[in-house]
Design a protein around this motif. Structure first.
Motif, PDB file in Angstrom:
ATOM      1  N   ARG A   1      36.473  12.298  36.427  1.00  0.00           N
ATOM      2  CA  ARG A   1      37.840  11.793  36.582  1.00  0.00           C
ATOM      3  C   ARG A   1      38.827  12.935  36.841  1.00  0.00           C
ATOM      4  N   ALA A   2      38.600  14.077  36.226  1.00  0.00           N
ATOM      5  CA  ALA A   2      39.486  15.223  36.463  1.00  0.00           C
ATOM      6  C   ALA A   2      39.390  15.691  37.911  1.00  0.00           C
ATOM      7  N   GLU A   3      38.178  15.675  38.467  1.00  0.00           N
ATOM      8  CA  GLU A   3      37.997  16.073  39.870  1.00  0.00           C
ATOM      9  C   GLU A   3      38.678  15.078  40.805  1.00  0.00           C
ATOM     10  N   LEU A   4      38.534  13.795  40.512  1.00  0.00           N
ATOM     11  CA  LEU A   4      39.147  12.777  41.358  1.00  0.00           C
ATOM     12  C   LEU A   4      40.666  12.849  41.292  1.00  0.00           C
ATOM     13  N   ALA A   5      41.212  13.085  40.094  1.00  0.00           N
ATOM     14  CA  ALA A   5      42.666  13.144  39.936  1.00  0.00           C
ATOM     15  C   ALA A   5      43.278  14.261  40.780  1.00  0.00           C
ATOM     16  N   LYS A   6      42.541  15.369  40.926  1.00  0.00           N
ATOM     17  CA  LYS A   6      43.033  16.481  41.743  1.00  0.00           C
ATOM     18  C   LYS A   6      43.215  16.069  43.198  1.00  0.00           C
ATOM     19  N   ARG A   7      42.473  15.051  43.619  1.00  0.00           N
ATOM     20  CA  ARG A   7      42.450  14.672  45.032  1.00  0.00           C
ATOM     21  C   ARG A   7      43.261  13.408  45.322  1.00  0.00           C
ATOM     22  N   ALA A   8      43.950  12.885  44.317  1.00  0.00           N
ATOM     23  CA  ALA A   8      44.797  11.696  44.517  1.00  0.00           C
ATOM     24  C   ALA A   8      45.982  12.059  45.425  1.00  0.00           C
ATOM     25  N   PRO A   9      46.412  11.151  46.287  1.00  0.00           N
ATOM     26  CA  PRO A   9      45.989   9.740  46.381  1.00  0.00           C
ATOM     27  C   PRO A   9      44.828   9.492  47.330  1.00  0.00           C
ATOM     28  N   GLY A  10      44.205  10.540  47.836  1.00  0.00           N
ATOM     29  CA  GLY A  10      43.085  10.323  48.754  1.00  0.00           C
ATOM     30  C   GLY A  10      43.538  10.143  50.184  1.00  0.00           C
ATOM     31  N   PRO A  11      43.145   9.048  50.841  1.00  0.00           N
ATOM     32  CA  PRO A  11      42.360   7.918  50.329  1.00  0.00           C
ATOM     33  C   PRO A  11      40.879   8.255  50.120  1.00  0.00           C
ATOM     34  N   ALA A  12      40.265   7.533  49.185  1.00  0.00           N
ATOM     35  CA  ALA A  12      38.867   7.761  48.843  1.00  0.00           C
ATOM     36  C   ALA A  12      37.990   6.655  49.407  1.00  0.00           C
ATOM     37  N   TRP A  13      36.912   7.062  50.048  1.00  0.00           N
ATOM     38  CA  TRP A  13      35.889   6.111  50.471  1.00  0.00           C
ATOM     39  C   TRP A  13      34.907   5.992  49.304  1.00  0.00           C
ATOM     40  N   VAL A  14      34.935   4.857  48.619  1.00  0.00           N
ATOM     41  CA  VAL A  14      34.169   4.660  47.393  1.00  0.00           C
ATOM     42  C   VAL A  14      32.846   3.963  47.707  1.00  0.00           C
ATOM     43  N   ILE A  15      31.758   4.552  47.226  1.00  0.00           N
ATOM     44  CA  ILE A  15      30.431   3.963  47.372  1.00  0.00           C
ATOM     45  C   ILE A  15      29.852   3.781  45.978  1.00  0.00           C
ATOM     46  N   GLY A  16      29.513   2.538  45.625  1.00  0.00           N
ATOM     47  CA  GLY A  16      28.931   2.265  44.323  1.00  0.00           C
ATOM     48  C   GLY A  16      29.123   0.820  43.928  1.00  0.00           C
ATOM     49  N   PRO A  17      28.431   0.381  42.882  1.00  0.00           N
ATOM     50  CA  PRO A  17      28.543  -1.021  42.445  1.00  0.00           C
ATOM     51  C   PRO A  17      29.878  -1.292  41.765  1.00  0.00           C
ATOM     52  N   ASP A  18      30.268  -2.550  41.733  1.00  0.00           N
ATOM     53  CA  ASP A  18      31.548  -2.946  41.139  1.00  0.00           C
ATOM     54  C   ASP A  18      31.663  -2.542  39.675  1.00  0.00           C
ATOM     55  N   ARG A  19      30.542  -2.475  38.946  1.00  0.00           N
ATOM     56  CA  ARG A  19      30.610  -2.161  37.513  1.00  0.00           C
ATOM     57  C   ARG A  19      31.149  -0.751  37.248  1.00  0.00           C
ATOM     58  N   ASP A  20      31.165   0.088  38.298  1.00  0.00           N
ATOM     59  CA  ASP A  20      31.623   1.466  38.113  1.00  0.00           C
ATOM     60  C   ASP A  20      33.118   1.649  38.370  1.00  0.00           C
ATOM     61  N   TRP A  21      33.840   0.579  38.662  1.00  0.00           N
ATOM     62  CA  TRP A  21      35.266   0.707  38.986  1.00  0.00           C
ATOM     63  C   TRP A  21      36.117   1.284  37.864  1.00  0.00           C
ATOM     64  N   PRO A  22      35.730   1.155  36.580  1.00  0.00           N
ATOM     65  CA  PRO A  22      36.544   1.816  35.539  1.00  0.00           C
ATOM     66  C   PRO A  22      36.704   3.319  35.747  1.00  0.00           C
ATOM     67  N   LEU A  23      35.807   3.933  36.520  1.00  0.00           N
ATOM     68  CA  LEU A  23      35.943   5.364  36.817  1.00  0.00           C
ATOM     69  C   LEU A  23      37.286   5.684  37.461  1.00  0.00           C
ATOM     70  N   TYR A  24      37.821   4.758  38.242  1.00  0.00           N
ATOM     71  CA  TYR A  24      39.001   5.031  39.067  1.00  0.00           C
ATOM     72  C   TYR A  24      40.306   4.535  38.455  1.00  0.00           C
ATOM     73  N   GLU A  25      40.229   3.831  37.339  1.00  0.00           N
ATOM     74  CA  GLU A  25      41.426   3.216  36.781  1.00  0.00           C
ATOM     75  C   GLU A  25      42.464   4.266  36.394  1.00  0.00           C
ATOM     76  N   GLY A  26      43.694   4.037  36.859  1.00  0.00           N
ATOM     77  CA  GLY A  26      44.803   4.896  36.483  1.00  0.00           C
ATOM     78  C   GLY A  26      44.899   6.222  37.203  1.00  0.00           C
ATOM     79  N   LEU A  27      44.067   6.453  38.210  1.00  0.00           N
ATOM     80  CA  LEU A  27      44.071   7.741  38.902  1.00  0.00           C
ATOM     81  C   LEU A  27      44.981   7.753  40.130  1.00  0.00           C
ATOM     82  N   GLY A  28      45.483   6.583  40.549  1.00  0.00           N
ATOM     83  CA  GLY A  28      46.386   6.540  41.688  1.00  0.00           C
ATOM     84  C   GLY A  28      45.734   6.829  43.020  1.00  0.00           C
ATOM     85  N   LEU A  29      44.460   6.462  43.149  1.00  0.00           N
ATOM     86  CA  LEU A  29      43.738   6.698  44.398  1.00  0.00           C
ATOM     87  C   LEU A  29      43.897   5.506  45.338  1.00  0.00           C
ATOM     88  N   ASP A  30      44.140   5.785  46.623  1.00  0.00           N
ATOM     89  CA  ASP A  30      44.126   4.761  47.656  1.00  0.00           C
ATOM     90  C   ASP A  30      42.704   4.586  48.172  1.00  0.00           C
TER      91      ASP A  30
END
Length: 289
Positions: free
Chosen positions: A90-119
Motif C-alpha cells: 500500500r505504501a508503494e501504491l500510495a506513492k504513485r497515486a492517482p495513477g491511473p493504475a491498470w489493476v489485475i487480480g480477483p475482486d476479493r483483493d480490492w481492499p488493497l486499494y481502499e483509500g489510496l486515491g488511485l484512478d
C-alpha cells in the motif's frame, strides 16, 4: 552443501528465540483448512513468553485477512501480530497515486486499494503503471493467459507493482498460481517489477517494528526465527535479513524432502534450498511442537 538440522519439533529450539516471524499459507493452513498441530505449536510458543508475528504474502491488508484465518479455525491465541505483503505494498501504491493504475487480480483483493486515491485504467494504453495481485480466475488461469496483455505493458515501459510475490500456493490438494508468477513473466518479457512482500525488505521492516512493540524494546535479531515453506520467499527473505530460518519442507514441495522412512531427509531438504542458493538452519516436514 550444508544440511539443515532436522528438528523433532519447534519446542526443541523455542527457548532460543523471542520472536517467530511465521508464514501463513502452507505452514498453518492450505486455504481450505487449518492444521491444528501447527497452530498449537504457535500457541504454545506464545504461552511460554514468546511472540508470534504472522508474515504473509497475501496481497490484502492484514486487517482484511484476519476474518479468513477465523473462518479456517486459526486460533487468535496462536499469533499476536500480523503483517502482509498488502500492508507493505500500500505504501508503494500510495506513492504513485492517482495513477491511473491498470489493476489485475480477483475482486476479493480490492481492499488493497481502499483509500489510496488511485484512478482506474482499462489496460496498458491508458495506464501509468500496473498493479497485480494475481490471476483474475486463479482456479483456471495460468500466467500464459496474460502474456499478450503484459507484453503491451512492457511495450509502454510500464512499471508493474506486484502485491503478492508468491509464485504458487497450495489450495487444498492443488497448486494455484499467484501474483509472483505474473511478475516473473513480466520480467522475462523485459518489464520492470517492484515488490514489497517476502523476500523483500519492506515487509520485514513492518514485521520487526511489530515485534519491537510486542517486546517493548529493540529486537535482538539473533533471537528471531523465520518459519516458512517458500524457498524463494520465506527462506530467501530470512537469508537476506540475516535471520535464522526453519524451513517447512512439505507445504508446496509435497514429498520432495521426505525420505523412504517417511521422515524428513535433510539432504533432500538441502537440495530444495540449494536450487535457489538459500540456506535454512533448521527443517521439518510440518510445523509441530
Amino acid at each position: 552443501m550444508t544440511l539443515p538440522h532436522a528438528l523433532s519439533g519447534l519446542g526443541a529450539v523455542a527457548a532460543d528465540y523471542d520472536i517467530l516471524l511465521c508464514d501463513v499459507w502452507g505452514v498453518i493452513h492450505n486455504g481450505r483448512e487449518s492444521w491444528p498441530d501447527a497452530c498449537a505449536a504457535l500457541t504454545r510458543f506464545n504461552e511460554q513468553g514468546g511472540h508470534v508475528v504472522l508474515i504473509s504474502n497475501s496481497p490484502r491488508p492484514s486487517s482484511d485477512v484476519v476474518a479468513q484465518l477465523d473462518r479456517l479455525g486459526v486460533p487468535r491465541d496462536s499469533w499476536k501480530a500480523f503483517v502482509t505483503s498488502g500492508d507493505a505494498t500500500r505504501a508503494e501504491l500510495a506513492k504513485r497515486a492517482p495513477g491511473p493504475a491498470w489493476v489485475i487480480g480477483p475482486d476479493r483483493d480490492w481492499p488493497l486499494y481502499e483509500g489510496l486515491g488511485l484512478d482506474s485504467a482499462h489496460g496498458a494504453a491508458d495506464a501509468a503503471f500496473i498493479s497485480v495481485t494475481g490471476p483474475v480466475d486463479d482456479e483456471n488461469e495460468t500466467p500464459e493467459d496474460y502474456r499478450d496483455r503484459l507484453a503491451a505493458g512492457v511495450a509502454r515501459d510500464l512499471e508493474l507493482i506486484c502485491a503478492n510475490p508468491d509464485r504458487v500456493v497450495q489450495r487444498g490438494d492443488r497448486l494455484i498460481y499467484c501474483g509472483g508468477s505474473l511478475a516473473d513473466l513480466y520480467e522475462s518479457l523485459g518489464g520492470r517489477v517492484t515488490m514489497a512482500g517476502k523476500p523483500f525488505g519492506p515487509i520485514y521492516d513492518l514485521a520487526l517494528r511489530e515485534a519491537a512493540d510486542l517486546l517493548g524494546k529493540p529486537v535482538d535479531r539473533s533471537r528471531v526465527l523465520c518459519i516458512g515453506d517458500g524457498v524463494v520467499t520465506d527462506v530467501l527473505g530470512a537469508n537476506r535479513q540475516a535471520l535464522d530460518c526453519l524451513f517447512i519442507a512439505q507445504g508446496i514441495h509435497g514429498d520432495a524432502a521426505r525420505g523412504s522412512d517417511g521422515r524428513l531427509d535433510p539432504a533432500r531438504a538441502a537440495g530444495l534450498l540449494k536450487a535457489e542458493t538459500t540456506y535454512a538452519r533448521y527443517a521439518m516436514l510440518d510445523l509441530t511442537w
